[in-house]
Every structure is written in structure tokens, then in C-alpha cells.
Design an enzyme around this catalytic site. Sequence first.
Site, mmCIF file in Angstrom:
data_model
loop_
_atom_site.group_PDB
_atom_site.id
_atom_site.type_symbol
_atom_site.label_atom_id
_atom_site.label_comp_id
_atom_site.label_asym_id
_atom_site.label_seq_id
_atom_site.Cartn_x
_atom_site.Cartn_y
_atom_site.Cartn_z
ATOM 1 N N GLU A 176 0.756 -1.069 0.199
ATOM 2 C CA GLU A 176 -0.691 -0.113 -0.195
ATOM 3 C C GLU A 176 0.798 1.318 -0.059
ATOM 4 O OE1 GLU A 176 0.607 -1.994 2.295
ATOM 5 O OE2 GLU A 176 0.017 -1.395 4.177
ATOM 6 N N CYS A 281 16.102 -6.620 0.047
ATOM 7 C CA CYS A 281 16.787 -7.885 1.074
ATOM 8 C C CYS A 281 17.904 -7.817 0.574
ATOM 9 C CB CYS A 281 15.334 -9.203 0.127
ATOM 10 S SG CYS A 281 15.359 -9.469 -0.960
ATOM 11 N N GLU A 382 16.902 -6.411 11.532
ATOM 12 C CA GLU A 382 16.638 -6.487 9.998
ATOM 13 C C GLU A 382 16.662 -4.785 10.201
ATOM 14 O OE1 GLU A 382 13.920 -7.166 7.296
ATOM 15 O OE2 GLU A 382 15.458 -6.992 5.459
#
Length: 497
Positions: A176, A281, A382
Site C-alpha cells: 500500500e 532484501c 533487520e
Amino acid sequence: MNTVTHRIGGKPWNGESARSGDVYDPATGQVTSRVDFADESVVDDAVATAAEAFASWRNASLAQRSNVMFAFRELLNARKGDLAAIVTAEHGKVLSDAAGEVQRALEAVEFACGIPHLLKGGFSENASTRVDVYSIQQPLGVVGVISPFNFPAMVPLWFVPNAIACGNAVVLKPSEKDPSAANFIAELFAEAGLPDGVLNVVHGDKVAVDRILAHPDVKAVSFVGSTPIARYVYETGTRHGKRVQALGGAKNHMVVLPDADLDLAADAAVSAGFGSAGERCMAISVVVAVDPVGDELVAKIVDRVRVLHVGDGRRPGCEMGPLVTGAHRDRVLSYVDAGRSEGASLVVDGRSHAIDGAAEGFWLGPTLFDHVGTEMSIYRDEIFGPVLSVLRVATYDDALEVVNANPYGNGTAIFTNDGGAARRFQNEVEVGMVGVNVPIPVPVAYYSFGGWKDSLFGDSHAYGPEGVHFFTRTKVVTGRWLDPSHGGVNLGFPQNT
Ligand code: NAD
């Protein structure tokens, strides 16, 4: 204000949405669009439309399916600049990065153009006397694709081309935060001749995801996102009887051995650590410097980081853009404070880096920590931003132990000129994608992409051959035909074969 809405059955949805979200231009901090959030009934509508389209698409000839894919490839190639501009406007990455993303997406499309070859089954003549056995690959039905914000064009195109080329119909739920790329892709597929309803896009949040995971007519789900949500999607989807591949987060280490070319290693650490503002990533977030290279390597990285041109990704020469939202920038900033209080040395502080862009943008310059320990939150979590940590170890074995003890296993790289050491690393490291003097070892489209451990839930990697495997199921036919040379009479067939 522009509204981004769902695309169902080949056209924009024309309902009234009860919920919606803001879409920002991260370089200016301004809201540029509102995106409709699907409730359960919108997802149900998209799934029903896809199920209806699937009934005929599953029988479309392989030639028709590959023609659509070739046409889509041509359109995407012709419009790649437009798609890259959409990515930069909503994600913030610099235009050259966005163009690179679209290029990798094109490669996944090109792989799917070869679907007639990829779907060839096996055939065994005379498995028993006059009995033939053969296998066919059939589509699953309606499949869901749920994608993250950081590659709004590439990640949907890791899955959608293979899924539809295999004969499935798709409901795509993009992030979104940057939803427009998905609609652009769906429009191009329609222009390429894909029948209405084979590819549908619903926008939204957890409500839409949960309905996709529970819907009885969704047969499989491909997900990419953070590890907690990937685990949730895998557990929930499989509990509902679906086939699920859920790719999660990462903490990628780059090991630098004493014999490495340190200029090459420093260039790699900077491009892989700060490219796309660290929102990849496969970004390198930890450099593991094996004694005695630490001081020299850190000095070389610092020289390069200080001159990185950070600013609005549309401006020529900018090498790093803003973070995707203000909330995400603030979260990343909190790690700069955490690293200092946990005792790491803050060698380059991104908060004071010069910015070539509007003051209200979601900025944080490149940040470098040295002497990071594995107990620190900047190492464990992360961060998904432009924060690079350097960890110093005494030996190769210590470096390997650090990498293998980390719960993530997406990508890793080793920098060395010793072929034996590199070969040992590729054998011993518990990570799904390994680079040797290559910092971001994303597999080409004819291999498959996937991490190990907490970076992937499920047993199929994304795209390439494993993608085709994921989007099909095998049927094996065992057939016996009477031999006309014997007048169609079944002579001499053994029983019970
Ligand atoms: P995210 O997990 O927040 O969101 C991913 C998707 O899940 C989005 O479509 C989002 O709307 C949906 N979602 C978010 N919260 C949800 C919830 N509570 N329940 C159900 N659905 C939910 O991830 P992100 O911030 O968009 O993307 C960044 C993350 O994705 C990073 O962790 C990054 O490492 C990871 N990522 C992994 C890969 C890979 O190949 N392994 C590739 C790209 C990104």
C-alpha cells in the site's frame, strides 16, 4: 487528489472505499495519492472474477500464452522509463536504481516467454506391454501474490508472469506504500492481450491479505515481505490448505578475507550497503572484516561514503534517495541512537550528510558503525535502511561462525582472491544465495531466488524453474490402447499390470 484503486476484470473498480491510505513522494514528504483499501467483499469479487477467467485461460494454448508474454515483454521494454519513474515517485530510489529494478523484472518476463518448453512433461513408452505413462503440468487455479514496498515492479513480476503463463489466474495485492506500479503492470498486460480477469489487482492492508489467505478458491500464495509477516502468511495460508511460499527479511553479511582486493571490497560494501537507501532484501548490512584488514577497509569505505550524492532520485547524479516513509525513517534513525548507546563506534553519522532535495523529504544519509558486536540490536535486527555495520573477527572460521549463527540466511558474499577459501565458504555457509567477489548475488531469471532459515518459509524459491514448479501440479497418466493390427482385440495383455 489522485486515487489509486483496484483493477478487477480488466477495469478500474468503481465502488466507494470505506478505508484508504496515503501515498507519499518520499523526496518531498508530500502526499501525492490516496490508495483504496479493499475490504473482504472486494477481495471476494476479485477472486470470483479470477476463478471465472481461469475456466477458459487454463485451456488457452501454449502458443497463445507465450504470445501474450512476448507482447507484454515488448510493451514493458518500450515503457520501462515510465515504470521506473513511477517507482521513483512513490518509493524514492534513484532513477538508475529503478531502471535496474525494471530490467531485472524484464528478465523474469523473458523466462516466462519460454513456457511451451518449460511445461514439457515426461513420456515413457511401454512402461508395461503397450502401456504408456506420461506426466502433464496443470495450473492450480486462482493464486494470490502479496508483495512488499521495496521492489514494487520487480517482485510482482517475479511471480505474475510464471503464474499466468502456467495457466493460473492471479489476484495481486501490492504494498500500500507504492501501489501504482502494480496497476501500470496490469494495464500493460491487458494491452498485451491478456484476457480480462486473469490478472486482478486489489490494494490494501492486513484485511485484504487475511481474506486472500482464508479464501477457499485461492489455491496458492506467493508472499514477499518481512520475516514476522512471512511466517504469519505461511502458517495461516497452509492452515487453510494452500500451497505457500513466503520470502522474509534478511541480514546479509559480506566477509572480507585478508587477501581480498580492498578497493573492490570497499566499492561493493558501499553500493550494496547504501544502494536504494539500504531498502533491499539483498543489501549488505554487515561487513565482517577478518584480521588484519579492518582499519584499512573501514578507511576506504569512509572515503567513499562521505562523497555519496544523496538527494531526490529524479535529479541527475544522485546515488541514494530518501527512505520510503517518515515513519520508516524515524525507525531507522532510532537505530543510530541504539548503536551509539550499545557501544559501537559511529564512524559516519548520516544525520549530518548533505542532502540535495526538499527539506521535508524522508532523509537519512549513509551511516557507518565500526566495532559492532553480535549482541547489539543494530546487528541483530533487520534495519532496512542506510546503516552499515562493520564487525571485526580474527579468522575465517570466526567469520563463518558469525554468518551461520545468524537466524537469517538470504544472501551473503565473500571477498577473497583465494579460490580454495571461496569454495570452502560456498560449501559451508548456511545461506541460500552466495556471492564470490559479488556483493548482491541475485540469481539470474533462469535460476531461482530464495534464502534459507528465517528468510524463507516453504520449500519453493521464487521465479525460474522453481516458480514454474510452484504454480503447477503434476498429473501422471497411465494409458493402454488396443492395437489395431490385432483388430482392436486386446490379445495377450497380462492381467494386473
Ligand atoms: P511487510 O512485511 O511490512 O509487508 C509486506 C506485505 O505484507 C505488504 O503487501 C503488506 O501490505 C502486507 N502486510 C503488512 N503487515 C501485514 C500484516 N500484519 N498482516 C498481513 N499482511 C501484512 O514488508 P515491507 O516493509 O513492505 O517490505 C520490506 C521487507 O520485505 C523487508 O523485511 C525485506 O527484507 C523483505 N523483502 C524480502 C525479499 C526476499 O526476497 N526475501 C525481497 C524484498 C523484500
